[in-house]
Design an enzyme around this catalytic site. Structure first.
Site, short mmCIF file in Angstrom:
data_model
loop_
_atom_site.label_atom_id
_atom_site.label_comp_id
_atom_site.label_asym_id
_atom_site.label_seq_id
_atom_site.Cartn_x
_atom_site.Cartn_y
_atom_site.Cartn_z
N PRO A 1 -30.63 56.96 91.07
CG PRO A 1 -31.94 58.82 91.62
CD PRO A 1 -31.84 57.34 91.83
CB ALA B 1 -26.08 64.04 89.20
CD GLN C 1 -33.89 62.40 90.83
OE1 GLN C 1 -32.77 62.85 90.65
NE2 GLN C 1 -34.21 61.68 91.89
CB CYS D 1 -30.29 66.73 95.53
SG CYS D 1 -28.62 67.24 95.11
CE LYS E 1 -32.79 58.22 95.53
NZ LYS E 1 -31.81 59.26 95.86
N GLY F 1 -30.10 52.92 100.51
CA GLY F 1 -29.02 53.31 101.41
C GLY F 1 -28.22 52.13 101.91
CG ASP F 2 -25.46 52.46 103.99
OD1 ASP F 2 -24.93 53.25 103.17
OD2 ASP F 2 -25.64 52.75 105.19
NE ARG G 1 -22.99 55.82 98.46
CZ ARG G 1 -22.97 56.09 99.74
NH1 ARG G 1 -21.93 56.74 100.24
NH2 ARG G 1 -23.96 55.73 100.54
C1 LIG Z 1 -22.34 60.60 92.83
C2 LIG Z 1 -23.76 60.58 93.31
C3 LIG Z 1 -24.73 61.28 92.61
C4 LIG Z 1 -26.06 61.28 93.04
N1 LIG Z 1 -27.01 61.92 92.29
C5 LIG Z 1 -28.33 61.83 92.64
C6 LIG Z 1 -29.35 62.36 91.82
O1 LIG Z 1 -29.11 62.93 90.74
N2 LIG Z 1 -30.63 62.23 92.25
C7 LIG Z 1 -30.96 61.60 93.43
O2 LIG Z 1 -32.13 61.50 93.78
N3 LIG Z 1 -30.01 61.06 94.22
C8 LIG Z 1 -28.71 61.16 93.83
N4 LIG Z 1 -27.75 60.55 94.61
C9 LIG Z 1 -28.17 59.76 95.79
C10 LIG Z 1 -28.36 58.28 95.42
O3 LIG Z 1 -29.43 58.12 94.53
C11 LIG Z 1 -28.61 57.43 96.68
O4 LIG Z 1 -29.77 57.93 97.30
C12 LIG Z 1 -27.45 57.46 97.67
O5 LIG Z 1 -26.21 57.28 97.02
C13 LIG Z 1 -27.63 56.39 98.76
O6 LIG Z 1 -27.65 55.11 98.21
P1 LIG Z 1 -26.36 54.12 98.26
O7 LIG Z 1 -25.94 54.01 99.71
O8 LIG Z 1 -26.85 52.85 97.69
O9 LIG Z 1 -25.29 54.78 97.42
C14 LIG Z 1 -26.42 60.57 94.21
C15 LIG Z 1 -25.42 59.87 94.92
C16 LIG Z 1 -24.12 59.86 94.48
C17 LIG Z 1 -23.09 59.08 95.27
#
Ligand SMILES: Cc1cc2nc3c(=O)[nH]c(=O)nc-3n(C[C@H](O)[C@H](O)[C@H](O)COP(=O)(O)O)c2cc1C
Length: 330
Positions: A19, A21, A73, A103, A142, A204-205, A228
């Protein structure tokens, strides 16, 4: 392809979209699904906002068939509001209801929601339990590794929400204090996995097939989720599925990339109720991501932030392809 089960929901064991936002809206999720994403989660929705009949909040809860299996969510810290919100969300027929307890942003944490719940396991339990009690779909939570480095409590937290009756958990291996910086700690995901019996989603990553497989192998998690890693790169989901089928994946060339970028922008515009010159602003960062990592990308990314129409996006895409081609022929 293998599948995992969250409650009664079958999910392909490949790669899920996290997710996000302000990023992973319907257009984004549909693009990821098109490239084989196995599971998507909505942007976070305020449980209290839903209870107060906020129309925009309700729009966020809509699930289209193409997105399924999909979770909605919710975030909230008051059990009464959470169960009322879940009753409202039931009518949208999500496959899963996920609760955000990770969050890090001050606006959310300062009202006791998101990762603030990691400091208050009793309330986290009550919130999860209040959702499970009334939900017609499986409920998941989460969360992060902990609040800060001195309070890593993901294992204790995971056991608590499991005992509240949730059907799966997603663990992002960073603390709240880290926000999105530094590296995610995958050891904590593996510790959590060893201590609960429900499915664990690792996050994560993860940015490509190798990191996805490393996450599966090193943590033993049931499903991997990326956030990301999908920026300008819905292709990552195809890459993982190809890899899992022992097939070599070739990343699209500049022309194909631009075609998909324009399809993504078109979808943003079509799904928006705003006029094109306003809705296109939501597509600026999205288009910039598609141009990342290519020749002259800094200049092109800057141009993306000035886009005012779809026509301009088409022209920019053409220019981008030309420049990439001429760079290759040098
Ligand atoms: C721009 C942005 C918005 C996010 N919004 C949410 C959200 O609404 N709910 C949530 O549980 N995590 C949110 N996250 C966290 C991501 O779901 C994820 O846990 C985090 O980016 C780590 O994963 P990654 O390294 O693959 O990016 C957000 C992350 C980013 C970068």
């Amino acid at each position: 392809m293998q599948y995992i089960k969250i409650g009664n929901v079958n999910i392909e064991k490949s790669l899920a979209l996290a997710p996000m936002a302000g990023v992973a809206d319907r257009a984004y999720r549909i693009m990821c699904k098109k490239f084989g994403c196995s599971y998507v989660v909505s942007e976070m929705v305020s449980a209290k906002g839903l209870c107060y009949n906020d129309a925009k909040t309700k729009e966020l809860c809509t699930v289209t068939d193409i997105e399924r299996p999909m979770a909605i969510q919710l975030f909230g810290s008051e059990p009464e509001f959470m169960s009322r919100a879940v009753e409202i969300v039931n009518d949208f027929k999500p496959d899963i209801i996920d609760i955000n307890m990770g969050c890090p942003v001050p606006k959310v944490v300062n009202i006791g929601c998101g990762s603030a719940l990691m400091k208050d396991i009793k309330t986290a339990f009550a919130v999860a339990e209040s959702a499970v009690r009334v939900s017609k779909s499986p409920v998941t939570v989460k969360f992060r590794s902990g609040w800060d480095n001195d309070s890593i409590n993901a294992v204790e937290f995971a056991k608590a929400v499991e005992s509240a009756g949730v059907s799966a958990i997603a663990v992002h291996g960073r603390t709240r204090e880290q926000f999105y910086s530094g590296n995610a700690d995958w050891n904590i995901i593996s510790e959590v996995k060893q201590n609960v019996s429900i499915p664990v989603i690792g996050n994560g990553d993860v940015v490509d097939f190798k990191s996805c497989m490393d996450m599966y192998d090193s943590t033993g998690c049931d499903l991997v989720m990326t956030g990301r890693g999908s920026y300008g790169n819905p292709f990552i989901f195809d890459e993982i599925r190809y890899g899992l089928n022992n097939k070599e994946y070739t990343y699209p060339d500049a022309e194909k990339k631009m075609k998909i970028m324009l399809e993504h922008i078109r979808l943003i515009l079509d799904l928006s109720e705003k006029p094109e010159n306003i809705a296109i602003r939501e597509a600026r960062k999205i288009s910039a991501w598609y141009m990342n990592g290519c020749y002259g990308s800094a200049k092109f990314r800057a141009k993306c932030y000035t886009l005012d129409s779809f026509e301009q996006a088409e022209k920019l895409a053409e220019e981008f392809v030309e420049v990439q081609k001429s760079h290759i022929s040098f």
